[in-house]
Design an enzyme around this catalytic site. Sequence first.
Site, PDB file in Angstrom:
ATOM      1  N   ASP A  24      31.464 116.970 -20.651  1.00 58.76           N
ATOM      2  CA  ASP A  24      32.775 116.455 -20.262  1.00 58.76           C
ATOM      3  C   ASP A  24      33.168 117.108 -18.952  1.00 58.76           C
ATOM      4  O   ASP A  24      32.711 118.211 -18.641  1.00 58.76           O
ATOM      5  CB  ASP A  24      33.830 116.743 -21.337  1.00 58.76           C
ATOM      6  CG  ASP A  24      35.084 115.929 -21.065  1.00 58.76           C
ATOM      7  OD1 ASP A  24      35.140 114.754 -21.484  1.00 58.76           O
ATOM      8  OD2 ASP A  24      36.000 116.433 -20.385  1.00 58.76           O
ATOM      9  N   ARG A  71      32.310 106.731 -29.020  1.00 60.99           N
ATOM     10  CA  ARG A  71      32.758 106.256 -30.333  1.00 60.99           C
ATOM     11  C   ARG A  71      32.380 104.825 -30.662  1.00 60.99           C
ATOM     12  O   ARG A  71      32.554 104.401 -31.785  1.00 60.99           O
ATOM     13  CB  ARG A  71      34.276 106.441 -30.450  1.00 60.99           C
ATOM     14  CG  ARG A  71      34.673 107.876 -30.697  1.00 60.99           C
ATOM     15  CD  ARG A  71      36.133 108.091 -30.466  1.00 60.99           C
ATOM     16  NE  ARG A  71      36.442 107.854 -29.057  1.00 60.99           N
ATOM     17  CZ  ARG A  71      37.636 108.057 -28.501  1.00 60.99           C
ATOM     18  NH1 ARG A  71      38.631 108.463 -29.233  1.00 60.99           N
ATOM     19  NH2 ARG A  71      37.832 107.831 -27.219  1.00 60.99           N
ATOM     20  N   ARG A 109      29.739 113.561 -34.373  1.00 63.59           N
ATOM     21  CA  ARG A 109      30.941 114.187 -33.856  1.00 63.59           C
ATOM     22  C   ARG A 109      31.884 114.611 -34.977  1.00 63.59           C
ATOM     23  O   ARG A 109      32.747 115.451 -34.770  1.00 63.59           O
ATOM     24  CB  ARG A 109      31.589 113.140 -32.948  1.00 63.59           C
ATOM     25  CG  ARG A 109      32.864 113.427 -32.337  1.00 63.59           C
ATOM     26  CD  ARG A 109      32.893 114.135 -31.078  1.00 63.59           C
ATOM     27  NE  ARG A 109      34.200 113.845 -30.535  1.00 63.59           N
ATOM     28  CZ  ARG A 109      35.327 114.293 -31.082  1.00 63.59           C
ATOM     29  NH1 ARG A 109      35.290 115.097 -32.109  1.00 63.59           N
ATOM     30  NH2 ARG A 109      36.492 113.948 -30.566  1.00 63.59           N
ATOM     31  N   TYR A 148      44.463 117.572 -13.980  1.00 64.26           N
ATOM     32  CA  TYR A 148      44.588 118.027 -15.379  1.00 64.26           C
ATOM     33  C   TYR A 148      45.165 119.436 -15.437  1.00 64.26           C
ATOM     34  O   TYR A 148      45.984 119.755 -16.298  1.00 64.26           O
ATOM     35  CB  TYR A 148      43.237 117.981 -16.092  1.00 64.26           C
ATOM     36  CG  TYR A 148      42.836 116.586 -16.520  1.00 64.26           C
ATOM     37  CD1 TYR A 148      43.626 115.845 -17.401  1.00 64.26           C
ATOM     38  CD2 TYR A 148      41.660 115.995 -16.054  1.00 64.26           C
ATOM     39  CE1 TYR A 148      43.265 114.567 -17.790  1.00 64.26           C
ATOM     40  CE2 TYR A 148      41.284 114.714 -16.438  1.00 64.26           C
ATOM     41  CZ  TYR A 148      42.092 114.006 -17.311  1.00 64.26           C
ATOM     42  OH  TYR A 148      41.732 112.742 -17.697  1.00 64.26           O
ATOM     43  N   ARG A 201      30.533 107.854 -20.017  1.00 60.99           N
ATOM     44  CA  ARG A 201      30.746 107.607 -21.441  1.00 60.99           C
ATOM     45  C   ARG A 201      29.807 106.519 -21.949  1.00 60.99           C
ATOM     46  O   ARG A 201      30.203 105.540 -22.551  1.00 60.99           O
ATOM     47  CB  ARG A 201      32.207 107.277 -21.736  1.00 60.99           C
ATOM     48  CG  ARG A 201      33.091 108.439 -21.358  1.00 60.99           C
ATOM     49  CD  ARG A 201      34.446 108.399 -22.043  1.00 60.99           C
ATOM     50  NE  ARG A 201      35.451 108.835 -21.121  1.00 60.99           N
ATOM     51  CZ  ARG A 201      36.612 108.244 -20.937  1.00 60.99           C
ATOM     52  NH1 ARG A 201      36.945 107.185 -21.631  1.00 60.99           N
ATOM     53  NH2 ARG A 201      37.448 108.711 -20.053  1.00 60.99           N
TER      54      ARG A 201
HETATM   55  O1  CP3 Z   1      28.631 108.929 -20.655  1.00 61.15           O
HETATM   56  C1  CP3 Z   1      28.241 109.878 -21.333  1.00 61.15           C
HETATM   57  O2  CP3 Z   1      27.644 109.753 -22.387  1.00 61.15           O
HETATM   58  C2  CP3 Z   1      28.458 111.262 -20.787  1.00 61.15           C
HETATM   59  C3  CP3 Z   1      29.554 111.937 -21.344  1.00 61.15           C
HETATM   60  C4  CP3 Z   1      30.902 111.999 -20.677  1.00 61.15           C
HETATM   61  C5  CP3 Z   1      32.031 112.344 -21.439  1.00 61.15           C
HETATM   62  N1  CP3 Z   1      33.074 112.535 -20.605  1.00 61.15           N
HETATM   63  C6  CP3 Z   1      32.043 112.557 -22.894  1.00 61.15           C
HETATM   64  C7  CP3 Z   1      33.263 112.179 -23.582  1.00 61.15           C
HETATM   65  C8  CP3 Z   1      31.303 111.903 -19.354  1.00 61.15           C
HETATM   66  C9  CP3 Z   1      30.499 111.514 -18.135  1.00 61.15           C
HETATM   67  C10 CP3 Z   1      32.686 112.264 -19.326  1.00 61.15           C
HETATM   68  C11 CP3 Z   1      33.446 112.382 -18.091  1.00 61.15           C
HETATM   69  C12 CP3 Z   1      34.899 112.437 -18.177  1.00 61.15           C
HETATM   70  N2  CP3 Z   1      35.701 113.075 -19.088  1.00 61.15           N
HETATM   71  C13 CP3 Z   1      35.728 111.888 -17.195  1.00 61.15           C
HETATM   72  C14 CP3 Z   1      35.244 111.198 -15.947  1.00 61.15           C
HETATM   73  C15 CP3 Z   1      34.804 109.801 -16.216  1.00 61.15           C
HETATM   74  C16 CP3 Z   1      35.944 108.900 -16.562  1.00 61.15           C
HETATM   75  O3  CP3 Z   1      35.969 108.427 -17.699  1.00 61.15           O
HETATM   76  O4  CP3 Z   1      36.775 108.638 -15.697  1.00 61.15           O
HETATM   77  C17 CP3 Z   1      37.058 112.143 -17.568  1.00 61.15           C
HETATM   78  C18 CP3 Z   1      38.302 111.711 -16.834  1.00 61.15           C
HETATM   79  C19 CP3 Z   1      37.038 112.917 -18.766  1.00 61.15           C
HETATM   80  C20 CP3 Z   1      38.163 113.471 -19.526  1.00 61.15           C
HETATM   81  C21 CP3 Z   1      38.187 112.871 -20.875  1.00 61.15           C
HETATM   82  N3  CP3 Z   1      37.364 113.273 -21.911  1.00 61.15           N
HETATM   83  C22 CP3 Z   1      38.922 111.741 -21.319  1.00 61.15           C
HETATM   84  C23 CP3 Z   1      39.932 110.991 -20.503  1.00 61.15           C
HETATM   85  C24 CP3 Z   1      38.526 111.482 -22.645  1.00 61.15           C
HETATM   86  C25 CP3 Z   1      38.955 110.344 -23.547  1.00 61.15           C
HETATM   87  C26 CP3 Z   1      39.924 110.755 -24.572  1.00 61.15           C
HETATM   88  C27 CP3 Z   1      39.989 109.686 -25.650  1.00 61.15           C
HETATM   89  O5  CP3 Z   1      39.736 110.043 -26.787  1.00 61.15           O
HETATM   90  O6  CP3 Z   1      40.272 108.523 -25.328  1.00 61.15           O
HETATM   91  C28 CP3 Z   1      37.556 112.438 -22.991  1.00 61.15           C
HETATM   92  C29 CP3 Z   1      36.837 112.526 -24.270  1.00 61.15           C
HETATM   93  C30 CP3 Z   1      35.412 112.159 -24.194  1.00 61.15           C
HETATM   94  N4  CP3 Z   1      34.520 112.722 -23.359  1.00 61.15           N
HETATM   95  C31 CP3 Z   1      34.738 111.195 -24.988  1.00 61.15           C
HETATM   96  C32 CP3 Z   1      33.387 111.225 -24.623  1.00 61.15           C
HETATM   97  C33 CP3 Z   1      32.249 110.455 -25.195  1.00 61.15           C
HETATM   98  C34 CP3 Z   1      35.417 110.330 -26.043  1.00 61.15           C
HETATM   99  C35 CP3 Z   1      34.830 110.402 -27.392  1.00 61.15           C
HETATM  100  C36 CP3 Z   1      35.150 111.578 -28.234  1.00 61.15           C
HETATM  101  O7  CP3 Z   1      36.326 111.966 -28.346  1.00 61.15           O
HETATM  102  O8  CP3 Z   1      34.198 112.046 -28.868  1.00 61.15           O
END
Ligand code: CP3
Length: 330
Positions: free
Chosen positions: A51, A6, A15, A125, A2
């Site tokens: 993701d 945001r 987004r 999940y 990430r």
């Molecule tokens: O770092 C980067 O720019 C690469 C993008 C990336 C995302 N997700 C985009 C994303 C990566 C590497 C992930 C991996 C991911 N996704 C993991 C493994 C890494 C970790 O954080 O442990 C996991 C568990 C997920 C599942 C997931 N997707 C979660 C828990 C969330 C957060 C939900 C929230 O809103 O708090 C997401 C959403 C997500 N994936 C975001 C991003 C940038 C959040 C922003 C959005 O909603 O646009």
Amino acid sequence: MRQAGRYLPEYRELREGRDILEMCRIPELVVEATLQPLRRMDVDAAILFSDIMVPVAEMGVDVRIDPGSGPIVSEPIRSSSDAYRLRLLVDSDVEYVMEAIRLLRKELGVPLIGFSGAPFTLASYLIQGGPSRNHELTKAFMHSAPDAWARLMKTLGISVGGYLAAQVRAGVQAVQIFDSWVGALDPDDYTRFILPTMRELFDGLAPLDVPRIHFGVGTGELLALMRDAGADVVGVDWRVPLHEAWERIGFDVSIQGNLDPAVCLAQWEAVEVKALAVLRRAANRPGHIFNLGHGVLPETPVENLQRLVELVHERIERNLTGRVFEGEGS
Ligand code: CP3
């Protein structure tokens, strides 16, 4: 992880009105979201914007990502027959990811890191149906239906392995496997239910000849087992001091980490103190990748991250110069 997100106003704009998984399917938007943090910060690598649920969605699972909570699966896996029904991912399912990688390689001046979720974290999940504190349904499943669990790990392991190999062929220069929630397990269960799949996965990736990074959160008691899984780099969160984590992993394996991302919300002086403590614990040994211990939080001031990148570069350059100087003197 990430690196995009945001905390960047330009990301929020990109987004807006779009579902994140939908965005992951449009290569031009993936390229833009991947590049945004690099325009702000002089980081040493880019991580593909995607993701961990992308391949699962293409395996026929109905999944969405709820902003503020995480992935939601509408029909979770609850029985052995559900587990046996999950089909393997094939390359054509994720061609749009490969297209984004090819486009990115034309734009990037730094290495591109590809990634996937690990079988356990994806299975959690799939079984829980969403984010979970205790992972109780997942643990109950592995203990009460070990054969179906093994099959689920196999399906996910083969799919993840193929997905990462395709990313390397498309151009990624390192791969990272996120087993974000595996720290919920004790060492016995990790050894019995997870380690065999992770070993196969890392063995299968070895011939691709790119660095393989293995990351998890809350894995202090599992670090030696994660080392046994065979990656080149083990990523650690902030809960274990870096030098202790490295001792548990072994100094012949590289380490990534481990500044607490929450600290980046404090005033700069506090961030600096904590970042320097990480560097001090790495003690200038080769094989440390400075990183946060988990993803950037949405409330993080961009300026703190910019200064953090500068600080780490400045200190590492100074140390490297110091080492050459010492070598010359002796
Ligand atoms: O770092 C980067 O720019 C690469 C993008 C990336 C995302 N997700 C985009 C994303 C990566 C590497 C992930 C991996 C991911 N996704 C993991 C493994 C890494 C970790 O954080 O442990 C996991 C568990 C997920 C599942 C997931 N997707 C979660 C828990 C969330 C957060 C939900 C929230 O809103 O708090 C997401 C959403 C997500 N994936 C975001 C991003 C940038 C959040 C922003 C959005 O909603 O646009």
